[in-house]
Design a protein around this motif. Sequence first.
Motif, PDB file in Angstrom:
ATOM      1  N   TYR A  45     -95.956   2.933 -12.169  1.00 18.43           N
ATOM      2  CA  TYR A  45     -96.073   4.080 -12.568  1.00 18.43           C
ATOM      3  C   TYR A  45     -94.838   4.683 -12.908  1.00 18.43           C
ATOM      4  CZ  TYR A  45    -100.926   3.333 -12.281  1.00 18.43           C
ATOM      5  OH  TYR A  45    -102.184   2.907 -12.281  1.00 18.43           O
ATOM      6  N   ASP A  50     -94.776   8.756 -18.290  1.00 14.54           N
ATOM      7  CA  ASP A  50     -96.027   7.882 -18.185  1.00 14.54           C
ATOM      8  C   ASP A  50     -97.237   8.780 -18.026  1.00 14.54           C
ATOM      9  OD1 ASP A  50     -97.845   6.007 -17.660  1.00 14.54           O
ATOM     10  OD2 ASP A  50     -96.483   4.913 -16.163  1.00 14.54           O
ATOM     11  N   SER A  53     -99.357   8.429 -15.031  1.00 12.58           N
ATOM     12  CA  SER A  53     -99.070   8.941 -13.906  1.00 12.58           C
ATOM     13  C   SER A  53     -99.464  10.200 -13.323  1.00 12.58           C
ATOM     14  CB  SER A  53     -97.174   8.627 -13.857  1.00 12.58           C
ATOM     15  OG  SER A  53     -96.912   9.253 -12.659  1.00 12.58           O
ATOM     16  N   THR A  64     -98.745  15.726  -5.199  1.00 15.29           N
ATOM     17  CA  THR A  64     -97.795  14.677  -5.991  1.00 15.29           C
ATOM     18  C   THR A  64     -96.211  14.973  -5.661  1.00 15.29           C
ATOM     19  OG1 THR A  64     -97.649  16.074  -7.794  1.00 15.29           O
ATOM     20  CG2 THR A  64     -99.453  14.322  -7.802  1.00 15.29           C
ATOM     21  N   ASN A  87     -99.241   3.571  -2.310  1.00 16.66           N
ATOM     22  CA  ASN A  87     -98.001   3.500  -3.448  1.00 16.66           C
ATOM     23  C   ASN A  87     -96.690   3.478  -2.691  1.00 16.66           C
ATOM     24  OD1 ASN A  87     -99.189   4.501  -6.552  1.00 16.66           O
ATOM     25  ND2 ASN A  87    -100.229   5.142  -4.561  1.00 16.66           N
ATOM     26  N   HIS A  97     -90.704   7.910  -9.737  1.00 18.57           N
ATOM     27  CA  HIS A  97     -91.528   6.796  -9.938  1.00 18.57           C
ATOM     28  C   HIS A  97     -92.305   6.268  -8.695  1.00 18.57           C
ATOM     29  CE1 HIS A  97     -87.957   5.471 -12.785  1.00 18.57           C
ATOM     30  NE2 HIS A  97     -88.605   6.507 -13.156  1.00 18.57           N
TER      31      HIS A  97
END
Length: 200
Positions: A45, A50, A53, A64, A87, A97
């Motif tokens: 992502y 993106d 994302s 986030t 992740n 990222h």
Amino acid sequence: MKKLKPDFFRRANVLQIAKDLIGKVLVTNWNGIITSGRIVEVEAYNGVADKASHAFGGRRTSRTEIMYAEGGVAYVYLCYGIHHLFNVVTYKKEIPHAILIRALEPIKGIDQMLSRTGKKKADYTLTKGPGNVSKAMGIHVSHTGYSLQSKKLFIGDDGFVAGKGKIRSSPRIGVGYAGEDALLHYRFFLDNNLYVSGKK
DNA sequence: CGACCGATCGTCT
DNA sequence: GACGATCGGTCGA
């Protein structure tokens, strides 16, 4: 087995890191209970550019926020109210990222994975798909922010090398809402591995 | 096989 | 108040 160093996760090219993660070993050690599995499928992502994302356009919320941390920490969030998706945050501070670990091939602690998932026998569904990976490994949203240098949660290199041409790419799964970014080949997986999600 | 559906809840609008 | 970076089960062809 060698634990991957912070520098591995702090590189700028999230696609390269994603490819490099294929074949590495994810390990959890909660209260001395060790489970591990080889990473056979990931998705990258690529930060604020993106659409798929969570950090698209620089969106920044309490959920986030961890994506904006220095690379090498965990970002775990709840999907559909049921599944905890694991992740790895990469690159540097303020650049969000991340790489989603989508499938493992179990190595250690298979009995423990069976009891965590409530499955009767070990087949390819045990660690196929991101929800199952977290369940089998005992990863929970409360592990968000954990350093991958921790003894409890890390990624190691046991010398495994994917054969030439064995790492394939494709569009990502379940991101149809991302418009043209849904078409990018940001998913990487080991060719012909049973644990890779998608088709049987 | 493929299509559809229910579970289940934190997060964002 | 709607909706997901999902999964596993069921139904019909």
